[in-house]
Design a protein around this motif. Structure first.
Motif, PDB file in Angstrom:
ATOM      1  N   GLN A  86      38.085  39.623  44.991  1.00 13.67           N
ATOM      2  CA  GLN A  86      36.822  40.273  45.368  1.00 13.67           C
ATOM      3  C   GLN A  86      37.072  41.724  45.770  1.00 13.67           C
ATOM      4  O   GLN A  86      36.330  42.617  45.369  1.00 13.67           O
ATOM      5  CB  GLN A  86      36.169  39.510  46.529  1.00 13.67           C
ATOM      6  N   GLN A  87      38.112  41.959  46.534  1.00 10.76           N
ATOM      7  CA  GLN A  87      38.426  43.304  47.007  1.00 10.76           C
ATOM      8  C   GLN A  87      38.825  44.220  45.851  1.00 10.76           C
ATOM      9  O   GLN A  87      38.425  45.384  45.815  1.00 10.76           O
ATOM     10  CB  GLN A  87      39.548  43.225  48.035  1.00 10.76           C
ATOM     11  N   LEU A  88      39.623  43.714  44.901  1.00 15.53           N
ATOM     12  CA  LEU A  88      40.142  44.558  43.823  1.00 15.53           C
ATOM     13  C   LEU A  88      39.213  44.662  42.616  1.00 15.53           C
ATOM     14  O   LEU A  88      39.094  45.727  42.010  1.00 15.53           O
ATOM     15  CB  LEU A  88      41.503  44.039  43.365  1.00 15.53           C
ATOM     16  N   HIS A  89      38.576  43.555  42.245  1.00 14.76           N
ATOM     17  CA  HIS A  89      37.800  43.524  41.000  1.00 14.76           C
ATOM     18  C   HIS A  89      36.303  43.296  41.210  1.00 14.76           C
ATOM     19  O   HIS A  89      35.551  43.274  40.235  1.00 14.76           O
ATOM     20  CB  HIS A  89      38.357  42.443  40.071  1.00 14.76           C
ATOM     21  N   GLY A  90      35.883  43.102  42.444  1.00 15.72           N
ATOM     22  CA  GLY A  90      34.471  42.999  42.759  1.00 15.72           C
ATOM     23  C   GLY A  90      33.849  41.670  42.348  1.00 15.72           C
ATOM     24  O   GLY A  90      34.530  40.679  42.077  1.00 15.72           O
ATOM     25  N   ASP A  91      32.526  41.684  42.290  1.00 14.85           N
ATOM     26  CA  ASP A  91      31.780  40.472  41.960  1.00 14.85           C
ATOM     27  C   ASP A  91      32.068  39.992  40.543  1.00 14.85           C
ATOM     28  O   ASP A  91      32.092  38.792  40.283  1.00 14.85           O
ATOM     29  CB  ASP A  91      30.277  40.713  42.110  1.00 14.85           C
ATOM     30  N   PHE A  92      32.268  40.912  39.627  1.00 20.82           N
ATOM     31  CA  PHE A  92      32.565  40.522  38.245  1.00 20.82           C
ATOM     32  C   PHE A  92      33.874  39.729  38.169  1.00 20.82           C
ATOM     33  O   PHE A  92      33.954  38.710  37.495  1.00 20.82           O
ATOM     34  CB  PHE A  92      32.655  41.757  37.341  1.00 20.82           C
ATOM     35  N   GLY A  93      34.896  40.192  38.869  1.00 21.06           N
ATOM     36  CA  GLY A  93      36.182  39.500  38.872  1.00 21.06           C
ATOM     37  C   GLY A  93      36.086  38.111  39.472  1.00 21.06           C
ATOM     38  O   GLY A  93      36.634  37.144  38.938  1.00 21.06           O
ATOM     39  N   VAL A  94      35.374  37.989  40.592  1.00 26.81           N
ATOM     40  CA  VAL A  94      35.228  36.685  41.242  1.00 26.81           C
ATOM     41  C   VAL A  94      34.433  35.733  40.366  1.00 26.81           C
ATOM     42  O   VAL A  94      34.789  34.559  40.208  1.00 26.81           O
ATOM     43  CB  VAL A  94      34.571  36.835  42.635  1.00 26.81           C
ATOM     44  N   ALA A  95      33.363  36.233  39.753  1.00 25.87           N
ATOM     45  CA  ALA A  95      32.544  35.378  38.893  1.00 25.87           C
ATOM     46  C   ALA A  95      33.329  34.915  37.665  1.00 25.87           C
ATOM     47  O   ALA A  95      33.177  33.772  37.223  1.00 25.87           O
ATOM     48  CB  ALA A  95      31.283  36.126  38.463  1.00 25.87           C
ATOM     49  N   ALA A  96      34.160  35.773  37.119  1.00 27.51           N
ATOM     50  CA  ALA A  96      34.943  35.397  35.943  1.00 27.51           C
ATOM     51  C   ALA A  96      36.023  34.369  36.284  1.00 27.51           C
ATOM     52  O   ALA A  96      36.277  33.449  35.511  1.00 27.51           O
ATOM     53  CB  ALA A  96      35.592  36.652  35.334  1.00 27.51           C
ATOM     54  N   VAL A  97      36.619  34.505  37.447  1.00 28.72           N
ATOM     55  CA  VAL A  97      37.754  33.655  37.826  1.00 28.72           C
ATOM     56  C   VAL A  97      37.309  32.348  38.472  1.00 28.72           C
ATOM     57  O   VAL A  97      37.949  31.311  38.294  1.00 28.72           O
ATOM     58  CB  VAL A  97      38.675  34.451  38.789  1.00 28.72           C
ATOM     59  N   LYS A  98      36.222  32.358  39.212  1.00 26.22           N
ATOM     60  CA  LYS A  98      35.818  31.246  40.076  1.00 26.22           C
ATOM     61  C   LYS A  98      35.689  29.914  39.334  1.00 26.22           C
ATOM     62  O   LYS A  98      36.031  28.873  39.883  1.00 26.22           O
ATOM     63  CB  LYS A  98      34.489  31.599  40.738  1.00 26.22           C
ATOM     64  N   THR A  99      35.225  29.925  38.110  1.00 19.71           N
ATOM     65  CA  THR A  99      34.964  28.685  37.384  1.00 19.71           C
ATOM     66  C   THR A  99      36.219  27.859  37.156  1.00 19.71           C
ATOM     67  O   THR A  99      36.214  26.661  37.363  1.00 19.71           O
ATOM     68  CB  THR A  99      34.310  29.000  36.018  1.00 19.71           C
ATOM     69  N   GLY A 100      37.299  28.474  36.737  1.00 16.48           N
ATOM     70  CA  GLY A 100      38.478  27.700  36.387  1.00 16.48           C
ATOM     71  C   GLY A 100      39.639  27.829  37.351  1.00 16.48           C
ATOM     72  O   GLY A 100      40.709  27.293  37.090  1.00 16.48           O
ATOM     73  N   LEU A 101      39.455  28.510  38.471  1.00 18.57           N
ATOM     74  CA  LEU A 101      40.564  28.749  39.393  1.00 18.57           C
ATOM     75  C   LEU A 101      40.848  27.505  40.226  1.00 18.57           C
ATOM     76  O   LEU A 101      39.956  26.939  40.845  1.00 18.57           O
ATOM     77  CB  LEU A 101      40.242  29.917  40.321  1.00 18.57           C
ATOM     78  N   MET A 102      42.117  27.076  40.208  1.00 21.93           N
ATOM     79  CA  MET A 102      42.515  25.905  40.981  1.00 21.93           C
ATOM     80  C   MET A 102      44.001  26.004  41.309  1.00 21.93           C
ATOM     81  O   MET A 102      44.796  26.399  40.470  1.00 21.93           O
ATOM     82  CB  MET A 102      42.254  24.633  40.174  1.00 21.93           C
ATOM     83  N   THR A 103      44.340  25.653  42.530  1.00 21.63           N
ATOM     84  CA  THR A 103      45.745  25.571  42.909  1.00 21.63           C
ATOM     85  C   THR A 103      46.222  24.178  42.536  1.00 21.63           C
ATOM     86  O   THR A 103      45.804  23.194  43.127  1.00 21.63           O
ATOM     87  CB  THR A 103      45.926  25.816  44.415  1.00 21.63           C
ATOM     88  N   LYS A 104      47.093  24.101  41.543  1.00 19.38           N
ATOM     89  CA  LYS A 104      47.511  22.807  41.019  1.00 19.38           C
ATOM     90  C   LYS A 104      48.694  22.229  41.771  1.00 19.38           C
ATOM     91  O   LYS A 104      48.859  21.021  41.825  1.00 19.38           O
ATOM     92  CB  LYS A 104      47.892  22.925  39.530  1.00 19.38           C
ATOM     93  N   TYR A 105      49.547  23.069  42.331  1.00 17.43           N
ATOM     94  CA  TYR A 105      50.805  22.595  42.897  1.00 17.43           C
ATOM     95  C   TYR A 105      51.273  23.557  43.969  1.00 17.43           C
ATOM     96  O   TYR A 105      51.217  24.775  43.778  1.00 17.43           O
ATOM     97  CB  TYR A 105      51.833  22.494  41.761  1.00 17.43           C
ATOM     98  N   CYS A 106      51.689  23.014  45.102  1.00 17.61           N
ATOM     99  CA  CYS A 106      52.290  23.806  46.180  1.00 17.61           C
ATOM    100  C   CYS A 106      53.450  23.017  46.761  1.00 17.61           C
ATOM    101  O   CYS A 106      53.261  21.901  47.211  1.00 17.61           O
ATOM    102  CB  CYS A 106      51.290  24.072  47.298  1.00 17.61           C
ATOM    103  N   ASN A 107      54.637  23.592  46.752  1.00 15.74           N
ATOM    104  CA  ASN A 107      55.791  22.946  47.351  1.00 15.74           C
ATOM    105  C   ASN A 107      56.263  23.820  48.499  1.00 15.74           C
ATOM    106  O   ASN A 107      56.666  24.969  48.289  1.00 15.74           O
ATOM    107  CB  ASN A 107      56.910  22.747  46.326  1.00 15.74           C
TER     108      ASN A 107
END
Length: 156
Positions: A40-61
């Motif tokens: 949001q800070q770097l790419h604004g509303d367009f960046g968040v809207a483009a990324v939000k649909t498929g963004l997921m943290t799949k794995y954290c170790n």
């Protein structure tokens, strides 16, 4: 039916405050929210809207400090360009390093397996007992750290 292509970004979380032999207390929800805020800070509303649909943290170790993020192909560039600018996860000072960008989760896990095997070999010299070595190997080679419940909540 339309097929959506995904990209899986494998990152390493470096924290100078915590020694390498101690696990990080890292939650995928905090990581996800921090990443969306930075986009949001770097790419604004367009960046968040483009990324939000498929963004997921799949794995954290927490032991090896490796995470996998899934994003749609195309907007994954917003994710990869925002990662180096993240300096805090919660109260923890961190720096993120992109290790691998892959088209399938299978190839990302193959890459992680090689990377974690090298990490395991380097850490074995510091451990004294065989039980400690077996416990570290079990923690490092555990690929079930995906926090699916939190990821499903963010999809809705």
């Amino acid at each position: 039916m339309v097929r959506f292509k995904n990209r899986y970004v494998t990152i390493e979380i470096l924290s100078p405050m915590i020694p390498d032999n101690k696990p990080l207390s890292l939650k995928s929800k905090i990581f996800h929210d921090t990443l969306v805020d930075k986009i949001q800070q770097l790419h604004g509303d367009f960046g968040v809207a483009a990324v939000k649909t498929g963004l997921m943290t799949k794995y954290c170790n927490e032991n090896t400090r490796i995470a996998i993020i899934r994003s749609r192909h195309g907007p994954h560039r917003f994710v990869t360009s925002s990662l180096p600018f993240i300096t805090k996860l919660g109260k923890l000072d961190v720096s993120l390093r992109t290790l691998h960008v892959g088209a399938t989760l299978k190839h990302s896990f193959k890459f992680i397996q090689k990377h974690q095997r090298a990490y395991l070999d380097s850490m074995w010299a510091t451990l004294k007992t065989d039980d400690e070595r077996k416990a570290l190997e079990a923690a490092v080679m555990d690929f079930t750290k995906a926090d699916v419940k939190i990821n499903i909540e963010t999809l809705g």
